[in-house]
Motif scaffolding. Sequence first.
Motif, PDB file in Angstrom:
ATOM      1  N   SER A  73       0.826  -1.205   0.000  1.00 37.24           N
ATOM      2  CA  SER A  73       0.000   0.000   0.000  1.00 37.24           C
ATOM      3  C   SER A  73       0.865   1.262   0.000  1.00 37.24           C
ATOM      4  O   SER A  73       0.617   2.202  -0.763  1.00 37.24           O
ATOM      5  N   ASP A  77       1.226   4.096  -2.925  1.00 35.80           N
ATOM      6  CA  ASP A  77       1.092   5.539  -2.689  1.00 35.80           C
ATOM      7  C   ASP A  77       2.341   6.286  -3.158  1.00 35.80           C
ATOM      8  O   ASP A  77       2.242   7.368  -3.758  1.00 35.80           O
ATOM      9  N   HIS A  80       2.275   6.516  -6.925  1.00 32.89           N
ATOM     10  CA  HIS A  80       1.322   7.549  -7.343  1.00 32.89           C
ATOM     11  C   HIS A  80       1.934   8.937  -7.141  1.00 32.89           C
ATOM     12  O   HIS A  80       1.827   9.805  -8.004  1.00 32.89           O
ATOM     13  N   TYR A  81       2.587   9.138  -5.992  1.00 32.68           N
ATOM     14  CA  TYR A  81       3.218  10.424  -5.683  1.00 32.68           C
ATOM     15  C   TYR A  81       4.314  10.739  -6.703  1.00 32.68           C
ATOM     16  O   TYR A  81       4.398  11.850  -7.215  1.00 32.68           O
ATOM     17  N   MET A  91       1.725  14.890   1.557  1.00 29.25           N
ATOM     18  CA  MET A  91       1.644  13.503   1.103  1.00 29.25           C
ATOM     19  C   MET A  91       3.004  12.811   1.268  1.00 29.25           C
ATOM     20  O   MET A  91       3.074  11.671   1.732  1.00 29.25           O
ATOM     21  N   ILE A  95       3.899   9.528   3.579  1.00 32.64           N
ATOM     22  CA  ILE A  95       4.561   8.328   3.056  1.00 32.64           C
ATOM     23  C   ILE A  95       5.789   8.010   3.899  1.00 32.64           C
ATOM     24  O   ILE A  95       6.014   6.857   4.280  1.00 32.64           O
TER      25      ILE A  95
END
Length: 142
Positions: A73, A77, A80-81, A91, A95
């Motif tokens: 997960s 993330d 995606h970042y 964000m 992370i």
Amino acid sequence: MPGPVPHREADLARPRERGGSQAQPIVKGELKPVTVPAADPAWHPLATRLYESLRSSGQADFYQNSDWAFAMSVCDDLSHYKKSMKRSGQMLQTIYSALERLLVTEGDRRRVRIELHEPEDDSEPASVLAIADYKRDLGLDA
């Protein structure tokens, strides 16, 4: 454990268990069989590299299936970042905070009292082998 990164056990003048009130009991459970899922091929290369490095790192000895799901997960993330054109500092901090929970860095591991050490060398030192050879040559190896 909050506060500064604790010193390595070897660097302490006395064992932690003699520290008095800071010594906390350990609750033990049973390790379950673990299946490590493969990285998502669609991830950003850095997320894939991080995930693969987790598989070969020492703290992986402590990971269970839920830890691997969490790692997937977090890497999703991160991917995606990294692929996003508009990046948020919040964000990224989130992370990094999640990566701390996976004990990714040495400081993170030391905070929870996990230290990774080099494997112990099982071979005998050269001096012991030389003495054994001398004894054998002299006929004293009885």
